[in-house]
Write an enzyme that holds these catalytic residues in place. Structure first.
Site, PDB file in Angstrom:
ATOM      1  N   LYS A  65       0.076   8.401  -0.695  1.00 40.67           N
ATOM      2  CA  LYS A  65       0.291   7.912  -1.873  1.00 40.67           C
ATOM      3  C   LYS A  65       0.494   9.076  -3.074  1.00 40.67           C
ATOM      4  O   LYS A  65       1.149   8.627  -3.983  1.00 40.67           O
ATOM      5  CB  LYS A  65      -0.712   6.999  -2.360  1.00 40.67           C
ATOM      6  CG  LYS A  65      -0.525   5.697  -1.698  1.00 40.67           C
ATOM      7  CD  LYS A  65      -1.617   4.632  -2.115  1.00 40.67           C
ATOM      8  CE  LYS A  65      -1.629   3.266  -1.393  1.00 40.67           C
ATOM      9  NZ  LYS A  65      -2.514   2.048  -1.880  1.00 40.67           N
ATOM     10  N   HIS A 110       5.037   6.277   2.156  1.00 43.01           N
ATOM     11  CA  HIS A 110       3.644   6.846   1.850  1.00 43.01           C
ATOM     12  C   HIS A 110       2.796   7.084   3.294  1.00 43.01           C
ATOM     13  O   HIS A 110       2.236   7.836   3.424  1.00 43.01           O
ATOM     14  CB  HIS A 110       2.782   6.235   0.949  1.00 43.01           C
ATOM     15  CG  HIS A 110       2.110   5.048   1.675  1.00 43.01           C
ATOM     16  ND1 HIS A 110       2.465   3.692   1.590  1.00 43.01           N
ATOM     17  CD2 HIS A 110       0.826   5.061   2.147  1.00 43.01           C
ATOM     18  CE1 HIS A 110       1.576   3.118   2.237  1.00 43.01           C
ATOM     19  NE2 HIS A 110       0.487   3.628   2.690  1.00 43.01           N
TER      20      HIS A 110
END
Length: 608
Positions: free
Chosen positions: A470, A495
Site C-alpha cells: 500500500k 498493491h
C-alpha cells in the site's frame, strides 16, 4: 555390633555353589547357609558342578575333594580356566594329603576338615565374602572411572605437559582442533599453539596458579597449524605424587569458538542497531559472557533421581547439593513447559539412552528462584562391569545469555516487521493493532491445522507485512470514503504485486514468506481473486491463512469507507464464503476455535 553386621551383610551379597556327593551333608550346609547368602546352587559330582558353575557363575565354590568319577581337583582346574580369580573352599579328610598338596598348587582359598562345624564354615565364608565384595567394589570403581575417563576423553580436548610446559600427551580431539599430528606435538613446548592475541598476563597467572598446586580455569585463544585461531574454555590441574610434589599438568578444554564468535557478532549487531522503532527500543547494553562454565555435570539414576551435581551445576541452578541429591529430576523442570509434553520428551530421551545411545540437545530448567536457564547437553549412559546401565551422566554448557540474546533480537525483528506492516495501514488510516491481530490469528490457525512449528513462527513473523504494498498506492485512492471506480480499483489491486516486488529479492526466510503473503492473500479459493486468479491449493497456504485472518479483522474494524460489522454478521459472512473466497478446511477449523480468535481480538483491541 556394627562391624559384625557389616560382615554378615558382605556374606548376604554373594552367590555360592556346593558340590558334595553326600546328600545329607549337602542338605545340612544348604539349610545352614540359605538365609545367610544371596543364592545357593548345588551339585552331587564334578561334572554336574562344572555345569552349574558355567550356568550361574557363582562367586564362591565349596567342594569335596573326593567326588565320584572326576574329583574336585579336576573340576576346580576347569573352573579356574574360566575364571582364575574364583574363590574355592575344599572339604577334605585329614588322610587326603595328596589332594591337599594338589589343592595348594591350585591356590584355593581355604580347606575345611570333615565333619564340618557350622561356626568354622561361617567364619571361613565371612572372610572370603569380605574379600569377594571388596574385589567387586574395586572392579566397579575401576569400571566407572574408565567410563568417566572415556567420556572426558571423547568430549574434551586433553593434553598433558611436564613441569617445563613440554607436551607429553594429546588426545584425538586436540589433534583435530589444532591441525597438528601427535608426532608434531609430543616433546614440543605448549607455546607452539600460543596465539599472539592472548595477553601474556593470562599465562603469567596460569603458571603462578598451577605451580602453587592450584587448579587454573580460564578462556584461551590458540593458533592452529594453518594459522587460524580457536577459543577454548580451559581447566589445568597439577597432578601430585603421594608426597605432594607436582608430577605433571593435565589440561581439559572445550571448544567455545562458535559461541564466542556468536557473542561477538550479536554484540556488534546490537551496537550497530540504533533504529528508533518505538520509545521502548533503545540501544542494547553490552551482554554478559555467553558461557559461565564449560563443565556443568549432573548424574541421574534410572528412576530419574539426582545422584550427583558438581559445583558448577549448583551455581547455575541456585540449589545446594543437599537440596539436589536424592531428589526427583522434576525438581528442576522448566515450569513453563507442559508436564505431559515434558514427560513425553524425557521418556523418549531415556529410551535412546537405555539402548546405549549418546543423546545431545538443548534444555531449559528452572532455577531455585524460579528463573529459567538454558544449556546445551550431552548425556551418556553409565554402565556397570556387566554392561548394565546404572545411571546417566549429563555434561552441560550454559547458553542462557545466547538464548536471551536470540530472543531479544527476534523480538526486535518482530517490532521492525510490525512497524513496516503499520506503514501501509497508517497511510490508509487503518491504525491500531490490526497487524498484530492478523499475526496472532495466523499463528493460532496455522497451529490448529498442524503446520510445523518452524513454519508457524515464520508465518507469525511475516504476516504483519501483508499490505506493505500500500506504500505505492496514492492517498486519494487509499483514503477515498466512497466506492472506487474501475480504474481506481485496478490501481488498488496492484498493491499485492507492489508488496511482492519490494520483498521478493530478499534471501531472508521471513521476508521471502512476507513476499508470498503479500502476493497471495487476496487470491480466492474459487479463482476470482487477484492479482493472478489462482485457485484452491495453487494459492500458498500462507496466503490462504492470512486471507482468513485479514478479512476477519478488517470486517470487525472501522475503516474510512465502512463501519465495523457485528461479530455474528462477520461469522455468517465467513461461513457463506467458505469454498468461495476462503479455503473451506480453514473456515471449519476457524469456527471450531472461534472463541480463541475473539479472545485475541479483545486482548489487542484498538484504544482510540
Amino acid at each position: 555390633m556394627g562391624k559384625k553386621k557389616d560382615i554378615l551383610k558382605s556374606l548376604s551379597l554373594i552367590t555360592l555353589l556346593i558340590v558334595e556327593e553326600n546328600k545329607k551333608s549337602r542338605d545340612k550346609m544348604t539349610a545352614f547357609l540359605k538365609d545367610k547368602v544371596k543364592e545357593i546352587y548345588t551339585a552331587s559330582n564334578a561334572k554336574e558342578g562344572l555345569t552349574e558353575y558355567k550356568k550361574n557363575m557363582p562367586d564362591l565354590v565349596i567342594s569335596d575333594i573326593k567326588l565320584p568319577q572326576e574329583d574336585g581337583i579336576w573340576m576346580s582346574k576347569e573352573i579356574k580356566n574360566i575364571d582364575k580369580n574364583v574363590k574355592i573352599i575344599f572339604i577334605t579328610k585329614l588322610s587326603d594329603s595328596k589332594y591337599l598338596f594338589d589343592a595348594i598348587k591350585l591356590h584355593v582359598d581355604d580347606y575345611l576338615v570333615k565333619p564340618i562345624e557350622c561356626d568354622i564354615l561361617q567364619s571361613s565364608l565371612l572372610n572370603i565374602a569380605k574379600s569377594i565384595n571388596l574385589e567387586k567394589k574395586s572392579k566397579q570403581i575401576i569400571n566407572t572411572l574408565e567410563q568417566y575417563k572415556d567420556i572426558v576423553d571423547e568430549r574434551s580436548i586433553v593434553s598433558k605437559t611436564d613441569l617445563r610446559g613440554v607436551i607429553t600427551y594429546v588426545n584425538k580431539p586436540f589433534e583435530d582442533i589444532s591441525g597438528y599430528d601427535k608426532s608434531e606435538l609430543i616433546g614440543r613446548a605448549h607455546s607452539l599453539i600460543r596465539h599472539e592475541e592472548t595477553p601474556k598476563e593470562i599465562f603469567e597467572d596460569l603458571w603462578k596458579t598451577i605451580l602453587s598446586k592450584k587448579t587454573w580455569h580460564g578462556t584461551i585463544k590458540n593458533k592452529k597449524k594453518n594459522g587460524n585461531y580457536y577459543i577454548v574454555d580451559t581447566i589445568i590441574k597439577p597432578i601430585l605424587d603421594i608426597n605432594g610434589n607436582i608430577e605433571e599438568f593435565i589440561a581439559l578444554r572445550n571448544d567455545i569458538t562458535d559461541l564466542e564468535e556468536s557473542k561477538e557478532y550479536f554484540k556488534n549487531q546490537s551496537e550497530k542497531s540504533n533504529l528508533d522503532l518505538k520509545e521502548s527500543i533503545k540501544k542494547a547494553t553490552i551482554y554478559k559472557k555467553a558461557i559461565d562454565k564449560c563443565n556443568i555435570i549432573l548424574r541421574i539414576s534410572k528412576d530419574r533421581r539426582i545422584t550427583f551435581a558438581n559445583d558448577a551445576f549448583c551455581k547455575i541452578s541456585g540449589f545446594s547439593k543437599k537440596e539436589l541429591i536424592g531428589k526427583p529430576y522434576l525438581l528442576i523442570r522448566d515450569k513453563n513447559i507442559d508436564l505431559e509434553e515434558y514427560e513425553k520428551e524425557i521418556s523418549k530421551m531415556q529410551k535412546s539412552l537405555d539402548k546405549g545411545d549418546i543423546v545431545e540437545g538443548r534444555i531449559s530448567n528452572s532455577a531455585k528462584d524460579g528463573s529459567v536457564y538454558y544449556c546445551k547437553y550431552t548425556i551418556f549412559p553409565i554402565e556397570d562391569e556387566k554392561g548394565n546401565i546404572i545411571e546417566y551422566m549429563s555434561i552441560r554448557h550454559d547458553i542462557t545469555q545466547i538464548i536471551k540474546l536470540h530472543t531479544e533480537l527476534e523480538e526486535t525483528q518482530r517490532e521492525v516487521i510490525y512497524k513496516l506492516g503499520e506503514i501501509g495501514e497508517t497511510r490508509s488510516k487503518e491504525t491500531g493493532n490490526h497487524v498484530k491481530r492478523v499475526a496472532e490469528y495466523s499463528k493460532v490457525l496455522a497451529r490448529k491445522i498442524g503446520m510445523p512449528e518452524n513454519e508457524v513462527k515464520t508465518l507469525f513473523a511475516a504476516s504483519p507485512m501483508h499490505d506493505i504494498g500500500k506504500v505505492g498506492i496514492p492517498d486519494s485512492i487509499l483514503n477515498k470514503p466512497g466506492k472506487l471506480n474501475p480504474q481506481e480499483w485496478e490501481f488498488m489491486q496492484s498493491h499485492a504485486e507492489i508488496g511482492y516486488n519490494i520483498l521478493k529479492s530478499s534471501n531472508r526466510p521471513i521476508l521471502k514468506a512476507a513476499a508470498i503473503i503479500s502476493y497471495t492473500h487476496h487470491e480466492k479459493w474459487n479463482g476470482k481473486g487477484y492479482p493472478r486468479g489462482l485457485k484452491k491449493e495453487d494459492i500458498h497456504i500462507y496466503g490462504r491463512i492470512t486471507a482468513v485472518a485479514d478479512v476477519f479483522d478488517a470486517l470487525g474494524s472501522d475503516r474510512c469507507y465502512k463501519k465495523a460489522w457485528e461479530t455474528e454478521d462477520i461469522l455468517t459472512f465467513l461461513n457463506t464464503q467458505s469454498g468461495k473466497h476462503f479455503d473451506p478446511d480453514l473456515i471449519k477449523v476457524f469456527m471450531e476455535n472461534v472463541n480463541e480468535f475473539l479472545e485475541i481480538r479483545e486482548k489487542y483491541k484498538d484504544n482510540f
